[in-house]
Design a protein around this motif. Sequence first.
Motif, short mmCIF file in Angstrom:
data_model
loop_
_atom_site.label_atom_id
_atom_site.label_comp_id
_atom_site.label_asym_id
_atom_site.label_seq_id
_atom_site.Cartn_x
_atom_site.Cartn_y
_atom_site.Cartn_z
N PHE A 115 0.60 -1.34 0.07
CA PHE A 115 -0.03 0.05 -0.09
C PHE A 115 0.96 1.38 -0.03
O PHE A 115 0.46 2.33 -0.71
CB PHE A 115 -0.98 -0.11 0.98
CG PHE A 115 -2.10 -0.85 0.70
CD1 PHE A 115 -3.22 -0.46 0.34
CD2 PHE A 115 -2.04 -2.29 0.51
CE1 PHE A 115 -4.30 -1.04 -0.42
CE2 PHE A 115 -3.20 -3.15 0.16
CZ PHE A 115 -4.14 -2.44 -0.45
N GLU A 173 -3.72 -5.00 -4.09
CA GLU A 173 -4.29 -5.83 -2.90
C GLU A 173 -4.01 -7.02 -3.36
O GLU A 173 -4.18 -7.75 -4.16
CB GLU A 173 -5.74 -5.62 -2.74
CG GLU A 173 -6.11 -6.21 -1.50
CD GLU A 173 -7.67 -5.98 -0.98
OE1 GLU A 173 -7.74 -4.66 -1.29
OE2 GLU A 173 -8.21 -6.77 -0.48
N ARG A 232 -5.72 -4.47 5.11
CA ARG A 232 -5.58 -4.47 3.60
C ARG A 232 -6.24 -5.69 2.90
O ARG A 232 -6.11 -5.73 1.96
CB ARG A 232 -4.20 -4.61 3.30
CG ARG A 232 -3.31 -3.29 3.83
CD ARG A 232 -3.91 -1.87 3.75
NE ARG A 232 -2.97 -0.73 3.89
CZ ARG A 232 -3.31 0.44 4.22
NH1 ARG A 232 -4.41 0.89 4.15
NH2 ARG A 232 -2.41 1.17 4.52
#
Length: 409
Positions: A282, A288, A325
């Motif tokens: 990130f 992701e 995340r």
Amino acid sequence: MKIYRSHILSPIDDTNVQYLRDQAITIDAGSILRIEDYDPLRNPKIIDRSDCLCLPGFIDLHVHLSQYRIRGCYEPALLPWLKRHVFPEEARSSERPYALALAEEFFAALAMAGTTTAVIYTAPFPIACEMAFQTAHETGYRALIGMTMMDQNSDAALLGETRTVLRQSIELYEKWHDASDRLDYIFTPRFAPTCSPALLEGVADYAAAHNAWIQTHLSENPDEIIWVKELFDGDSYAEVYDRYGVLRPKTLLAHCIHLSNREMKLIKKRDAKIVHCPDSNFFLKSGEFPLARIREHGLDYALGSDVGAGTTLSMLYQAKMYNFRSSLSRVDPADALYRITLGAAHLLGWSDRVGSIEAGKSADLVFLEAASLLDSNAEDITSALIFRGHELSVAETLINGKTVHLSKN
Ligand code: GUN
Ligand code: ZN
């Protein structure tokens, strides 16, 4: 022999954690000899850590020692970040004094973070790797350490000739492979764009012949993936590594964000291992981690800090980021703890030695000042630990029974 009085929190698997209050942990010759209920009559002389939580030392499966000082240097995409911040900083580690000072700073910080096992990249110079090994050896660290290999497409100061880079790595392997039962060499081709086919093949052949470790980066950033396609005739990124024999059971692949199902099947077939680095992903806006598909394919993964794209060596912070995340798949605290302890130990094949607190295992322990958390149950303590544990002070860190960090308080 020494005996610690403390409260043990230790993973059982990716869903269960054991909490044992007020224990006496006897350590002898680097190993945990005995764990029993604390009894002042039986254990009159103890080291009192009764205001602490005792955990297995944390395991960081992907960290760049030579980038420790550039944490937080911003550039939100991999390739420009490498060029602007990483390559100039890694070039400084060609000098012995710089490389030594940095290695000492790094291992002290690692101990202060409670990390007892680490898989480490250094800079593309033998001296940088050698200083890391020497410091790790002197402190007693448990680590896989490699010299980053590059023979194309980077700054001239960092590139080596293919045969030279291979020879230097093999010399480091030969020196350190058997030098200590806590250290080993890991072949470290940086990533496909900076490694020629001859270099990738040379590493893979040597690793296959010696059952040696390999680490590299795979499928981190969209621009990087396009570049790999251009450089290697349109094959997918995982297929490029496989073409040269790099995908093996003892190969650690960092990131693995944009993999196709076909690539995942290939990684599964080769039994290579994945290192998820959520903080880094990130920071660099890489994307992701495809957790649901990684799980569906049954791929083995655990966590890495990826410092310096990762911002901190705290593996509790990385465990929190693993949860934060993941926007689509559930990550329970027990799972997050597992990925920085026993799960990572399993992935390395070292779960007979480290990863949990059990008699017979090595005394790799971290004591966290956690008085306010102690009067609770395993589930609630694990949850608090994952979401705010990175704020807790590390009172002491032990590797193989030896204190490598002791808080001044
Ligand atoms: N890909 C190639 N080199 C690097 C590196 O140093 N850090 C990260 N995050 N990705 C890379
Ligand atoms: Zn990395």
